[in-house]
Motif scaffolding. Structure first.
Motif, PDB file in Angstrom:
ATOM      1  N   ARG A 107       0.822  -1.203   0.000  1.00 13.17           N
ATOM      2  CA  ARG A 107       0.000   0.000   0.000  1.00 13.17           C
ATOM      3  C   ARG A 107       0.859   1.258   0.000  1.00 13.17           C
ATOM      4  O   ARG A 107       1.883   1.322   0.691  1.00 13.17           O
ATOM      5  N   LYS A 108       0.433   2.238  -0.743  1.00 13.33           N
ATOM      6  CA  LYS A 108       1.131   3.517  -0.816  1.00 13.33           C
ATOM      7  C   LYS A 108       1.243   4.139   0.577  1.00 13.33           C
ATOM      8  O   LYS A 108       0.275   4.188   1.326  1.00 13.33           O
ATOM      9  N   GLY A 109       2.455   4.581   0.934  1.00 14.55           N
ATOM     10  CA  GLY A 109       2.686   5.235   2.208  1.00 14.55           C
ATOM     11  C   GLY A 109       2.894   4.306   3.387  1.00 14.55           C
ATOM     12  O   GLY A 109       3.054   4.769   4.514  1.00 14.55           O
ATOM     13  N   SER A 110       2.918   3.001   3.128  1.00 12.48           N
ATOM     14  CA  SER A 110       3.046   2.030   4.222  1.00 12.48           C
ATOM     15  C   SER A 110       4.509   1.663   4.477  1.00 12.48           C
ATOM     16  O   SER A 110       5.399   1.936   3.678  1.00 12.48           O
ATOM     17  N   ILE A 111       4.739   1.030   5.630  1.00  9.65           N
ATOM     18  CA  ILE A 111       5.997   0.335   5.909  1.00  9.65           C
ATOM     19  C   ILE A 111       5.648  -1.144   5.992  1.00  9.65           C
ATOM     20  O   ILE A 111       4.910  -1.564   6.880  1.00  9.65           O
ATOM     21  N   THR A 112       6.142  -1.903   5.040  1.00  8.61           N
ATOM     22  CA  THR A 112       5.774  -3.309   4.888  1.00  8.61           C
ATOM     23  C   THR A 112       7.036  -4.161   4.932  1.00  8.61           C
ATOM     24  O   THR A 112       8.081  -3.752   4.427  1.00  8.61           O
ATOM     25  N   ALA A 113       6.938  -5.335   5.538  1.00  5.69           N
ATOM     26  CA  ALA A 113       8.106  -6.208   5.671  1.00  5.69           C
ATOM     27  C   ALA A 113       7.874  -7.542   4.975  1.00  5.69           C
ATOM     28  O   ALA A 113       6.746  -8.039   4.914  1.00  5.69           O
ATOM     29  N   ASP A 160      13.879   4.377  14.060  1.00  2.95           N
ATOM     30  CA  ASP A 160      13.392   5.759  14.042  1.00  2.95           C
ATOM     31  C   ASP A 160      13.629   6.400  12.681  1.00  2.95           C
ATOM     32  O   ASP A 160      12.778   7.146  12.176  1.00  2.95           O
ATOM     33  N   LEU A 161      14.793   6.113  12.083  1.00  2.00           N
ATOM     34  CA  LEU A 161      15.137   6.700  10.787  1.00  2.00           C
ATOM     35  C   LEU A 161      14.163   6.254   9.700  1.00  2.00           C
ATOM     36  O   LEU A 161      13.709   7.074   8.891  1.00  2.00           O
ATOM     37  N   ILE A 162      13.817   4.971   9.672  1.00  2.00           N
ATOM     38  CA  ILE A 162      12.909   4.463   8.637  1.00  2.00           C
ATOM     39  C   ILE A 162      11.556   5.154   8.739  1.00  2.00           C
ATOM     40  O   ILE A 162      10.955   5.525   7.719  1.00  2.00           O
ATOM     41  N   ARG A 163      11.071   5.345   9.951  1.00  2.00           N
ATOM     42  CA  ARG A 163       9.791   6.063  10.128  1.00  2.00           C
ATOM     43  C   ARG A 163       9.900   7.495   9.607  1.00  2.00           C
ATOM     44  O   ARG A 163       9.003   8.001   8.933  1.00  2.00           O
ATOM     45  N   ARG A 164      11.009   8.154   9.931  1.00  2.00           N
ATOM     46  CA  ARG A 164      11.185   9.540   9.480  1.00  2.00           C
ATOM     47  C   ARG A 164      11.299   9.615   7.967  1.00  2.00           C
ATOM     48  O   ARG A 164      10.763  10.533   7.336  1.00  2.00           O
ATOM     49  N   THR A 170       7.032   5.090   0.368  1.00  2.00           N
ATOM     50  CA  THR A 170       6.562   3.777   0.777  1.00  2.00           C
ATOM     51  C   THR A 170       7.813   2.944   1.013  1.00  2.00           C
ATOM     52  O   THR A 170       8.761   3.005   0.232  1.00  2.00           O
ATOM     53  N   VAL A 171       7.848   2.190   2.105  1.00  2.00           N
ATOM     54  CA  VAL A 171       9.041   1.413   2.453  1.00  2.00           C
ATOM     55  C   VAL A 171       8.693  -0.074   2.488  1.00  2.00           C
ATOM     56  O   VAL A 171       7.707  -0.485   3.103  1.00  2.00           O
ATOM     57  N   LYS A 222      12.268  -8.013  16.305  1.00  2.00           N
ATOM     58  CA  LYS A 222      11.841  -6.898  17.141  1.00  2.00           C
ATOM     59  C   LYS A 222      11.641  -5.654  16.281  1.00  2.00           C
ATOM     60  O   LYS A 222      10.643  -4.933  16.409  1.00  2.00           O
ATOM     61  N   LEU A 223      12.582  -5.397  15.375  1.00  2.00           N
ATOM     62  CA  LEU A 223      12.461  -4.256  14.460  1.00  2.00           C
ATOM     63  C   LEU A 223      11.228  -4.416  13.578  1.00  2.00           C
ATOM     64  O   LEU A 223      10.440  -3.483  13.417  1.00  2.00           O
ATOM     65  N   VAL A 224      11.059  -5.615  13.009  1.00  2.00           N
ATOM     66  CA  VAL A 224       9.938  -5.863  12.105  1.00  2.00           C
ATOM     67  C   VAL A 224       8.606  -5.623  12.799  1.00  2.00           C
ATOM     68  O   VAL A 224       7.713  -4.949  12.265  1.00  2.00           O
ATOM     69  N   MET A 225       8.453  -6.172  13.987  1.00  2.00           N
ATOM     70  CA  MET A 225       7.184  -6.064  14.688  1.00  2.00           C
ATOM     71  C   MET A 225       6.917  -4.637  15.178  1.00  2.00           C
ATOM     72  O   MET A 225       5.769  -4.212  15.283  1.00  2.00           O
ATOM     73  N   ASN A 226       7.981  -3.895  15.456  1.00  2.00           N
ATOM     74  CA  ASN A 226       7.817  -2.522  15.940  1.00  2.00           C
ATOM     75  C   ASN A 226       7.455  -1.545  14.825  1.00  2.00           C
ATOM     76  O   ASN A 226       6.765  -0.551  15.077  1.00  2.00           O
ATOM     77  N   ILE A 227       7.914  -1.823  13.623  1.00  2.00           N
ATOM     78  CA  ILE A 227       7.831  -0.804  12.578  1.00  2.00           C
ATOM     79  C   ILE A 227       6.838  -1.125  11.465  1.00  2.00           C
ATOM     80  O   ILE A 227       6.315  -0.227  10.801  1.00  2.00           O
ATOM     81  N   SER A 228       6.547  -2.404  11.238  1.00  2.00           N
ATOM     82  CA  SER A 228       5.756  -2.794  10.071  1.00  2.00           C
ATOM     83  C   SER A 228       4.267  -2.642  10.317  1.00  2.00           C
ATOM     84  O   SER A 228       3.773  -2.898  11.409  1.00  2.00           O
TER      85      SER A 228
END
Length: 256
Positions: free
Chosen positions: A27-33, A192-196, A204-205, A213-219
């Motif tokens: 999805r556009k604008g999402s952070i997906t793993a 934090d950087l990926i979110r910014r 879109t990332v 831990k990173l995946v579950m926190n950010i995706s």
């Protein structure tokens, strides 16, 4: 709205099925793993999306346009950039030059313009350098501006790869194991950087990562691959308790 649509994409190397008719939307604008055990087909998936490999079957649409059969440079020109699992910087070039190289597709001066040092060329070069310095400042790379890439600490090399990708002005940024080899502190800073990046650059990332831990926190959404097949897709909460995911990582006995 989806920025990336993958439909029935498969890839085989000899007798090895690396990817087996995978369907996936980003999805556009999402952070997906994209996650999965070693050898699950994650990097093959990235290589198909970015034009490194051509799929044996299926369709890949980026911003509604098929990218199947396009060279990697043409895919990048459409707005799709990536980093690599194994860092691929120009080791002997400075930090500035590594990022400046990524801007070549947006420059219009030809060889003759450069040889004659035309005003148009000088203006383009100043504009490009200004943008590069802005990216390096944003990513905290100013102290290393003139340093050869090979002399940088590992975590800083990762940031330099991201800066180079951003220099192409992507719409979709693919990060292949960006936290690999990082300390816990560096991983927190990367999160934090990926979110910014997503928010500040309207990106879109899509990332491949083994650090759960990173995946579950950010995706916001996660696709799980195992032996080339998509075995699960959903939110972090759904993926965390999915029986097929637990089995893929821990074995059948863990589910039982």
């Amino acid at each position: 709205m989806n920025v990336l649509e993958v439909r029935g994409v498969g890839k085989q190397f000899g007798g090895l099925v690396a990817l087996d008719k995978v369907d996936f939307d980003v999805r556009k604008g999402s952070i997906t793993a994209v996650i999965g055990p070693n050898g699950a087909g994650k990097t093959t998936f990235f290589n198909l999306v970015t034009g490194v490999y051509r799929p044996d079957c299926g369709e890949i649409l980026f911003d509604g346009r098929s990218v199947v059969g396009l060279r990697p440079d043409r895919v990048t020109a459409l707005g799709l950039a990536r980093t690599f699992q194994n860092i691929r910087l120009f080791a002997d070039l400075s930090v500035v030059d590594n990022v400046l190289i990524a801007m070549h597709r947006r420059l219009t001066s030809g060889i003759l313009d450069i040889l004659l040092n035309r005003r148009k060329t000088r203006i383009e070069e100043r504009r490009a350098l200004g943008e590069v310095y802005g990216l390096l400042e944003y990513l905290g790379l100013e102290p290393w501006i003139n340093e050869p890439a090979k002399n940088l600490p590992y975590g800083i090399q990762r940031r330099l790869e991201i800066a180079r990708a951003l220099a192409t002005r992507p719409k979709l940024l693919l990060l292949d194991e960006p936290a690999a080899g990082m300390s816990p502190r560096e991983t927190r800073e990367l999160t934090d950087l990926i979110r910014r990046l997503r928010d500040d650059f309207d990106l879109t990332v899509l990332l491949i990562e083994h650090d759960m831990k990173l995946v579950m926190n950010i995706s916001e959404r996660i696709m799980v691959l195992d032996y080339g097949r998509a075995i699960a897709e959903g939110t972090p909460e759904e993926i965390r308790s999915h029986p097929k995911v637990i089995e893929a990582y821990l074995g059948h006995s863990a589910v039982s």
